[in-house]
Design a protein around this motif. Structure first.
Motif, PDB file in Angstrom:
ATOM      1  N   ARG A 189      -5.074  -5.327 -18.133  1.00 22.35           N
ATOM      2  CA  ARG A 189      -5.540  -6.685 -18.460  1.00 22.35           C
ATOM      3  C   ARG A 189      -4.572  -7.367 -19.421  1.00 22.35           C
ATOM      4  O   ARG A 189      -4.185  -8.522 -19.220  1.00 22.35           O
ATOM      5  CB  ARG A 189      -6.935  -6.630 -19.071  1.00 22.35           C
ATOM      6  CG  ARG A 189      -7.406  -7.973 -19.600  1.00 22.35           C
ATOM      7  CD  ARG A 189      -8.845  -7.971 -20.082  1.00 22.35           C
ATOM      8  NE  ARG A 189      -9.179  -9.232 -20.731  1.00 22.35           N
ATOM      9  CZ  ARG A 189      -9.425 -10.354 -20.084  1.00 22.35           C
ATOM     10  NH1 ARG A 189      -9.388 -10.359 -18.772  1.00 22.35           N
ATOM     11  NH2 ARG A 189      -9.699 -11.458 -20.740  1.00 22.35           N
ATOM     12  N   ARG A 217      -4.346   2.255 -15.057  1.00 18.23           N
ATOM     13  CA  ARG A 217      -5.780   2.003 -15.143  1.00 18.23           C
ATOM     14  C   ARG A 217      -6.419   2.817 -16.263  1.00 18.23           C
ATOM     15  O   ARG A 217      -7.372   2.366 -16.891  1.00 18.23           O
ATOM     16  CB  ARG A 217      -6.463   2.359 -13.817  1.00 18.23           C
ATOM     17  CG  ARG A 217      -5.989   1.560 -12.609  1.00 18.23           C
ATOM     18  CD  ARG A 217      -6.126   0.081 -12.821  1.00 18.23           C
ATOM     19  NE  ARG A 217      -7.467  -0.329 -13.215  1.00 18.23           N
ATOM     20  CZ  ARG A 217      -7.800  -1.559 -13.534  1.00 18.23           C
ATOM     21  NH1 ARG A 217      -6.887  -2.508 -13.518  1.00 18.23           N
ATOM     22  NH2 ARG A 217      -9.023  -1.869 -13.878  1.00 18.23           N
ATOM     23  N   ASN A 244     -14.039  -3.550 -12.343  1.00 14.71           N
ATOM     24  CA  ASN A 244     -13.617  -4.942 -12.226  1.00 14.71           C
ATOM     25  C   ASN A 244     -12.949  -5.149 -10.858  1.00 14.71           C
ATOM     26  O   ASN A 244     -12.675  -4.180 -10.142  1.00 14.71           O
ATOM     27  CB  ASN A 244     -12.690  -5.328 -13.384  1.00 14.71           C
ATOM     28  CG  ASN A 244     -11.442  -4.479 -13.445  1.00 14.71           C
ATOM     29  OD1 ASN A 244     -10.932  -4.049 -12.419  1.00 14.71           O
ATOM     30  ND2 ASN A 244     -10.939  -4.223 -14.641  1.00 14.71           N
ATOM     31  N   MET A 285      -7.458  -0.900 -21.043  1.00 16.10           N
ATOM     32  CA  MET A 285      -7.246  -2.331 -21.291  1.00 16.10           C
ATOM     33  C   MET A 285      -5.816  -2.745 -20.993  1.00 16.10           C
ATOM     34  O   MET A 285      -5.506  -3.944 -20.929  1.00 16.10           O
ATOM     35  CB  MET A 285      -7.588  -2.672 -22.744  1.00 16.10           C
ATOM     36  CG  MET A 285      -9.055  -2.592 -23.080  1.00 16.10           C
ATOM     37  SD  MET A 285     -10.071  -3.649 -22.030  1.00 16.10           S
ATOM     38  CE  MET A 285      -9.533  -5.274 -22.587  1.00 16.10           C
ATOM     39  N   ASN A 337      -1.422  -8.502 -17.810  1.00 21.09           N
ATOM     40  CA  ASN A 337      -1.569  -9.689 -16.965  1.00 21.09           C
ATOM     41  C   ASN A 337      -1.805 -10.958 -17.762  1.00 21.09           C
ATOM     42  O   ASN A 337      -1.338 -12.033 -17.378  1.00 21.09           O
ATOM     43  CB  ASN A 337      -2.748  -9.490 -15.986  1.00 21.09           C
ATOM     44  CG  ASN A 337      -2.439  -8.467 -14.922  1.00 21.09           C
ATOM     45  OD1 ASN A 337      -1.282  -8.246 -14.576  1.00 21.09           O
ATOM     46  ND2 ASN A 337      -3.475  -7.816 -14.409  1.00 21.09           N
ATOM     47  N   VAL A 338      -2.539 -10.836 -18.861  1.00 18.06           N
ATOM     48  CA  VAL A 338      -3.009 -12.030 -19.572  1.00 18.06           C
ATOM     49  C   VAL A 338      -2.098 -12.432 -20.726  1.00 18.06           C
ATOM     50  O   VAL A 338      -1.859 -13.629 -20.952  1.00 18.06           O
ATOM     51  CB  VAL A 338      -4.450 -11.795 -20.085  1.00 18.06           C
ATOM     52  CG1 VAL A 338      -4.914 -12.955 -20.939  1.00 18.06           C
ATOM     53  CG2 VAL A 338      -5.391 -11.577 -18.912  1.00 18.06           C
ATOM     54  N   GLU A 364      -9.994  -5.757  -9.870  1.00 14.84           N
ATOM     55  CA  GLU A 364      -8.723  -5.055  -9.669  1.00 14.84           C
ATOM     56  C   GLU A 364      -8.958  -3.577  -9.383  1.00 14.84           C
ATOM     57  O   GLU A 364      -8.327  -2.988  -8.496  1.00 14.84           O
ATOM     58  CB  GLU A 364      -7.829  -5.218 -10.905  1.00 14.84           C
ATOM     59  CG  GLU A 364      -7.347  -6.643 -11.174  1.00 14.84           C
ATOM     60  CD  GLU A 364      -8.380  -7.484 -11.901  1.00 14.84           C
ATOM     61  OE1 GLU A 364      -9.427  -6.930 -12.303  1.00 14.84           O
ATOM     62  OE2 GLU A 364      -8.144  -8.690 -12.062  1.00 14.84           O
ATOM     63  N   GLU A 374      -6.421 -11.186 -26.727  1.00 18.78           N
ATOM     64  CA  GLU A 374      -5.606 -11.951 -25.786  1.00 18.78           C
ATOM     65  C   GLU A 374      -5.292 -13.350 -26.297  1.00 18.78           C
ATOM     66  O   GLU A 374      -4.289 -13.952 -25.906  1.00 18.78           O
ATOM     67  CB  GLU A 374      -6.325 -12.071 -24.440  1.00 18.78           C
ATOM     68  CG  GLU A 374      -6.684 -10.758 -23.780  1.00 18.78           C
ATOM     69  CD  GLU A 374      -8.112 -10.358 -24.083  1.00 18.78           C
ATOM     70  OE1 GLU A 374      -8.450 -10.273 -25.279  1.00 18.78           O
ATOM     71  OE2 GLU A 374      -8.869 -10.131 -23.124  1.00 18.78           O
TER      72      GLU A 374
END
Length: 430
Positions: free
Chosen positions: A279, A344, A38, A276, A282-283, A40, A263
């Motif tokens: 992500r 990561r 991805n 995951m 961040n979300v 990032e 999410e």
């Protein structure tokens, strides 16, 4: 001569001079590195290449970024045509097949004469995934195990004990998991689902459930499928029942357009890899979340572990430089950046995983040691050089069980086993 032509002429005349400027990397050994990921992940890896270039003034690494959807085919074509980059990342699902075609350089001599490389520094599964007949053909990256992400806020609102407490007290079983998933599934006044307790885990994340009931996908010799055995059928039935018996996981139609993603806050528990975590950090802003191990089955408790490999093509012109770059990508400093600071995935190095910094749970998930447990207790998938062939045949048959057109796992398991056995009885196709 037109006015436009007269204006452009000086620039056209200057183009040869611009294209023939001094090579900024003249005098350096140039190698190429290829990976997917991805935005990032790719941004981080570009920074790593830049850092390596800065610390190694005799080398320049050019980073080739390829979309994940095209990566598999592109890497195979490049390896087969002797045009592959000097270092490339391959998914472990494809590693055995590509190694069997002798596309990769045997790195054992480089490892043996490198005084800074010690296999004991790494978790044994990460070395094992890169080793064929005792020879080392890659180094492991983006490693880790499968866990359950859970919405702490929804569980508190439902009056449920934290599943981590159940795990500590050896009460986190598949029965408890179903009880929780049903309690977290809700409908509105019209009978429409507005929240689900879990999702049906995709392949290969349902494999631990087959193991949990004592089943296996294939025998030790990788000659016959075992999906038609009662233990495997029990695991498959449990997975299907989450959706069609317990009604706590959305059907494909209900899950369309990610309507019940973790999410969104409309999913109580979700199976996935450690990767995951960035992500969700961040979300997810509207609820608390954490991780807990895969539930214990009636026969065992083991989750899947898997990584990717960075490899060197057999025809690499600069294998010593490629090895130096690989050692940089798997060194303690880079692992701290990738897996401690950015989460990561899971470190391949024991010292990094067991460090105080890795255990810092000040940001979610707080129960970081669950990732360590997942690796320490983890089990490798039976990936072989024909994995893609026989798992496709298996999944083609099991899709009927997952989409509800077949409700009996005994029937689906028998069809899947027959399909796998047929593939394995024939000559390799890929």
């Amino acid at each position: 001569m037109t006015r436009l032509t007269s204006l452009l002429l000086p620039f056209v005349a200057a183009l040869p001079l611009l294209s023939c400027g001094p090579d900024p990397y003249a005098g350096k050994i140039k190698i190429r590195y290829m990976a997917w990921g991805n935005p990032e992940q790719l941004a981080l890896e570009q920074k790593l290449c830049d850092k390596f270039n800065e610390e190694n003034p005799d080398v320049h690494v050019d980073f080739l970024k390829v979309p994940g959807s095209a990566y598999g085919n592109k890497s195979v074509v490049m390896l087969a045509s002797d045009t592959a980059p000097d270092v490339l990342r391959v998914d472990h699902y494809n590693f055995a097949n590509l190694q069997n075609k002798r596309f990769f350089l045997d790195l054992t001599p480089f490892a043996d004469k490198d005084p800074t490389f010690n296999r004991k520094d790494f978790f044994p599964q990460t070395i094992d995934e890169c080793t064929v007949n005792g020879r080392l053909y890659g180094l492991n990256v983006l490693f880790g195990g499968n866990v359950v992400y859970y919405n702490k806020t929804l569980m508190r609102e439902a009056g449920l004990e934290d599943p981590y407490k159940l795990w500590q007290e050896h009460r986190w079983t598949y029965d408890a998991f179903v009880q929780y998933a049903q309690a977290l599934t809700k409908k509105d006044a019209s009978g429409r689902y507005v929240q689900f307790g879990t999702t049906m885990p995709p392949f290969p994340q349902w494999v631990p459930m087959v193991w949990g009931f004592g089943g296996r996908m294939i025998d030790d010799a990788h000659k016959h499928s075992l999906l038609d055995q009662p233990e495997a059928e029990a695991g498959l039935q449990f997975v299907a029942d989450l959706r069609y018996k317990y009604m706590c996981a959305p059907t494909p139609a209900q899950a369309a357009n990610s309507a019940f993603s973790f999410e969104s806050g409309k999913m109580g528990m979700y199976f996935d890899w450690m990767g995951m975590t960035p992500r969700f950090r961040n979300v997810v802003k509207s609820f608390e979340w954490d991780v807990v191990p895969i539930p214990s089955g009636p026969k065992s408790h083991q989750t899947t572990v898997k990584g990717n490999q960075i490899v060197v093509p057999a025809n690499c012109a600069h294998p010593e430089i490629a090895w130096r770059f690989m050692r940089f990508l798997t060194g303690p400093e880079v692992e701290n950046l990738l897996y401690v600071k950015n989460r990561r995935c899971f470190p391949t190095r024991k010292a990094v995983a067991y460090s105080k910094e890795f255990s810092d749970g000040s940001l979610p998930p707080s129960q970081i040691h669950i990732f360590i447990d997942a690796v320490e207790d983890g089990r490798q998938l039976p990936i072989d050089d024909r994995w893609a062939e026989w798992t496709q045949a298996m999944n083609d048959q099991l899709d009927r069980l997952w989409n509800g057109t077949e409700r009996d796992a005994k029937v689906a398991g028998k069809r899947a086993a027959d399909a796998v056995n047929k593939v394995l009885s024939e000559e390799p196709g890929w």
